[in-house]
Design a protein around this motif. Structure first.
Motif, PDB file in Angstrom:
ATOM      1  N   MET A 177      34.795  44.944  43.567  1.00 38.80           N
ATOM      2  CA  MET A 177      35.680  46.093  43.550  1.00 38.80           C
ATOM      3  C   MET A 177      36.348  46.154  44.916  1.00 38.80           C
ATOM      4  O   MET A 177      35.662  46.172  45.942  1.00 38.80           O
ATOM      5  CB  MET A 177      34.829  47.330  43.250  1.00 38.80           C
ATOM      6  N   LEU A 178      37.665  46.213  44.916  1.00 40.80           N
ATOM      7  CA  LEU A 178      38.458  46.299  46.140  1.00 40.80           C
ATOM      8  C   LEU A 178      39.182  47.645  46.153  1.00 40.80           C
ATOM      9  O   LEU A 178      40.105  47.868  45.358  1.00 40.80           O
ATOM     10  CB  LEU A 178      39.460  45.145  46.196  1.00 40.80           C
ATOM     11  N   LYS A 179      38.740  48.543  47.038  1.00 43.91           N
ATOM     12  CA  LYS A 179      39.283  49.902  47.036  1.00 43.91           C
ATOM     13  C   LYS A 179      40.749  49.944  47.452  1.00 43.91           C
ATOM     14  O   LYS A 179      41.531  50.650  46.821  1.00 43.91           O
ATOM     15  CB  LYS A 179      38.456  50.797  47.958  1.00 43.91           C
ATOM     16  N   GLY A 180      41.122  49.245  48.511  1.00 43.81           N
ATOM     17  CA  GLY A 180      42.495  49.307  49.014  1.00 43.81           C
ATOM     18  C   GLY A 180      43.531  48.998  47.941  1.00 43.81           C
ATOM     19  O   GLY A 180      44.413  49.814  47.665  1.00 43.81           O
ATOM     20  N   PRO A 181      43.414  47.846  47.297  1.00 43.16           N
ATOM     21  CA  PRO A 181      44.379  47.519  46.241  1.00 43.16           C
ATOM     22  C   PRO A 181      44.046  48.121  44.870  1.00 43.16           C
ATOM     23  O   PRO A 181      44.750  47.889  43.902  1.00 43.16           O
ATOM     24  CB  PRO A 181      44.353  45.992  46.184  1.00 43.16           C
ATOM     25  N   ASP A 210      40.421  41.425  35.564  1.00 46.80           N
ATOM     26  CA  ASP A 210      40.970  42.130  36.718  1.00 46.80           C
ATOM     27  C   ASP A 210      41.579  43.432  36.201  1.00 46.80           C
ATOM     28  O   ASP A 210      42.452  43.398  35.335  1.00 46.80           O
ATOM     29  CB  ASP A 210      42.026  41.232  37.378  1.00 46.80           C
ATOM     30  N   TYR A 211      41.087  44.565  36.703  1.00 50.11           N
ATOM     31  CA  TYR A 211      41.542  45.871  36.228  1.00 50.11           C
ATOM     32  C   TYR A 211      42.108  46.687  37.384  1.00 50.11           C
ATOM     33  O   TYR A 211      41.534  46.714  38.473  1.00 50.11           O
ATOM     34  CB  TYR A 211      40.371  46.669  35.638  1.00 50.11           C
ATOM     35  N   GLU A 212      43.212  47.402  37.132  1.00 49.18           N
ATOM     36  CA  GLU A 212      43.701  48.414  38.063  1.00 49.18           C
ATOM     37  C   GLU A 212      42.899  49.674  37.813  1.00 49.18           C
ATOM     38  O   GLU A 212      42.661  50.037  36.658  1.00 49.18           O
ATOM     39  CB  GLU A 212      45.173  48.716  37.806  1.00 49.18           C
ATOM     40  N   VAL A 213      42.485  50.341  38.880  1.00 53.89           N
ATOM     41  CA  VAL A 213      41.611  51.506  38.735  1.00 53.89           C
ATOM     42  C   VAL A 213      42.126  52.691  39.535  1.00 53.89           C
ATOM     43  O   VAL A 213      42.968  52.547  40.417  1.00 53.89           O
ATOM     44  CB  VAL A 213      40.165  51.168  39.192  1.00 53.89           C
ATOM     45  N   ALA A 214      41.565  53.843  39.234  1.00 51.81           N
ATOM     46  CA  ALA A 214      41.732  55.046  40.046  1.00 51.81           C
ATOM     47  C   ALA A 214      40.393  55.303  40.730  1.00 51.81           C
ATOM     48  O   ALA A 214      39.331  54.976  40.191  1.00 51.81           O
ATOM     49  CB  ALA A 214      42.125  56.246  39.186  1.00 51.81           C
ATOM     50  N   LEU A 215      40.450  55.891  41.920  1.00 55.39           N
ATOM     51  CA  LEU A 215      39.234  56.153  42.707  1.00 55.39           C
ATOM     52  C   LEU A 215      39.062  57.651  42.938  1.00 55.39           C
ATOM     53  O   LEU A 215      39.742  58.471  42.339  1.00 55.39           O
ATOM     54  CB  LEU A 215      39.331  55.420  44.051  1.00 55.39           C
ATOM     55  N   GLY A 216      38.153  57.966  43.848  1.00 54.84           N
ATOM     56  CA  GLY A 216      37.934  59.350  44.229  1.00 54.84           C
ATOM     57  C   GLY A 216      39.162  59.933  44.912  1.00 54.84           C
ATOM     58  O   GLY A 216      39.977  59.207  45.487  1.00 54.84           O
ATOM     59  N   VAL A 217      39.286  61.248  44.872  1.00 53.40           N
ATOM     60  CA  VAL A 217      40.469  61.931  45.401  1.00 53.40           C
ATOM     61  C   VAL A 217      40.657  61.736  46.904  1.00 53.40           C
ATOM     62  O   VAL A 217      41.736  61.980  47.427  1.00 53.40           O
ATOM     63  CB  VAL A 217      40.443  63.440  45.062  1.00 53.40           C
ATOM     64  N   PRO A 220      25.066  43.224  39.625  1.00 53.81           N
ATOM     65  CA  PRO A 220      25.430  43.674  40.970  1.00 53.81           C
ATOM     66  C   PRO A 220      26.919  44.030  41.053  1.00 53.81           C
ATOM     67  O   PRO A 220      27.747  43.449  40.344  1.00 53.81           O
ATOM     68  CB  PRO A 220      25.110  42.471  41.861  1.00 53.81           C
ATOM     69  N   ILE A 221      27.209  45.002  41.911  1.00 51.35           N
ATOM     70  CA  ILE A 221      28.606  45.362  42.202  1.00 51.35           C
ATOM     71  C   ILE A 221      28.728  45.527  43.708  1.00 51.35           C
ATOM     72  O   ILE A 221      27.878  46.168  44.341  1.00 51.35           O
ATOM     73  CB  ILE A 221      29.055  46.634  41.448  1.00 51.35           C
ATOM     74  N   GLU A 222      29.752  44.928  44.275  1.00 49.86           N
ATOM     75  CA  GLU A 222      30.055  45.125  45.681  1.00 49.86           C
ATOM     76  C   GLU A 222      31.384  45.859  45.747  1.00 49.86           C
ATOM     77  O   GLU A 222      32.383  45.424  45.161  1.00 49.86           O
ATOM     78  CB  GLU A 222      30.167  43.786  46.405  1.00 49.86           C
ATOM     79  N   ILE A 223      31.375  46.987  46.436  1.00 52.87           N
ATOM     80  CA  ILE A 223      32.589  47.802  46.591  1.00 52.87           C
ATOM     81  C   ILE A 223      33.048  47.633  48.027  1.00 52.87           C
ATOM     82  O   ILE A 223      32.348  48.022  48.971  1.00 52.87           O
ATOM     83  CB  ILE A 223      32.324  49.278  46.246  1.00 52.87           C
ATOM     84  N   ARG A 224      34.213  47.033  48.177  1.00 54.07           N
ATOM     85  CA  ARG A 224      34.768  46.729  49.498  1.00 54.07           C
ATOM     86  C   ARG A 224      35.961  47.635  49.799  1.00 54.07           C
ATOM     87  O   ARG A 224      36.648  48.071  48.878  1.00 54.07           O
ATOM     88  CB  ARG A 224      35.252  45.285  49.556  1.00 54.07           C
TER      89      ARG A 224
END
Length: 134
Positions: free
Chosen positions: A1-5, A19-26, A129-133
């Motif tokens: 998971m890549l937060k920036g993009p 590969d999915y486009e996502v929404a994150l926390g506010v 496993p999930i790595e959130i970068r």
């Protein structure tokens, strides 16, 4: 998971299979530091269990907080929080579809469309496993 993009990448043998486009926390910039900060965590976790029926369309639980997160919260004297998920849209709002990606709307979770959640649900086993970068 890549937060920036805002990308959730499903890997198999170091190869991207989805590969999915996502929404994150506010409040997406930076790691989650406490309960209620609106941030999506950063670090290494597991997708450790799932919920078929919640207030969102399906949900995979992210094992936040990990030991580093708990230690930071202890030192800062704040609650670490929890309940971080990969989930679909709020129940009854599947009509929003891909438009949900136009802004960060979750409380620190990773939001996808309901169709994408169905696909992820089938492809990902508990314990993955999930790595959130950043």
């Amino acid at each position: 998971m890549l937060k920036g993009p805002r990308r959730l990448l499903l890997l198999r043998d170091d190869r991207v299979v989805r590969d999915y486009e996502v929404a994150l926390g506010v409040n997406p910039k930076g790691p989650k530091r406490r309960n209620g900060d609106g941030r999506t965590p950063e670090g290494r976790y597991q997708l450790d269990w799932r919920i078929e029926e919640s207030r969102f369309y399906r949900a995979l639980h992210v094992s936040y907080p990990n030991e580093q997160d708990r230690e930071f919260a202890r030192t800062a004297g704040v609650p670490a929080g929890g309940g971080v998920m990969i989930h679909g849209l709020p129940n009854g709002e599947s009509w929003v579809g891909e438009l949900h990606r136009e802004f960060d709307w979750t409380n620190g979770c990773i939001g996808v469309t309901d169709d994408e959640m169905d696909e992820i649900w089938e492809l990902v086993d508990d314990g993955t496993p999930i790595e959130i970068r950043p």
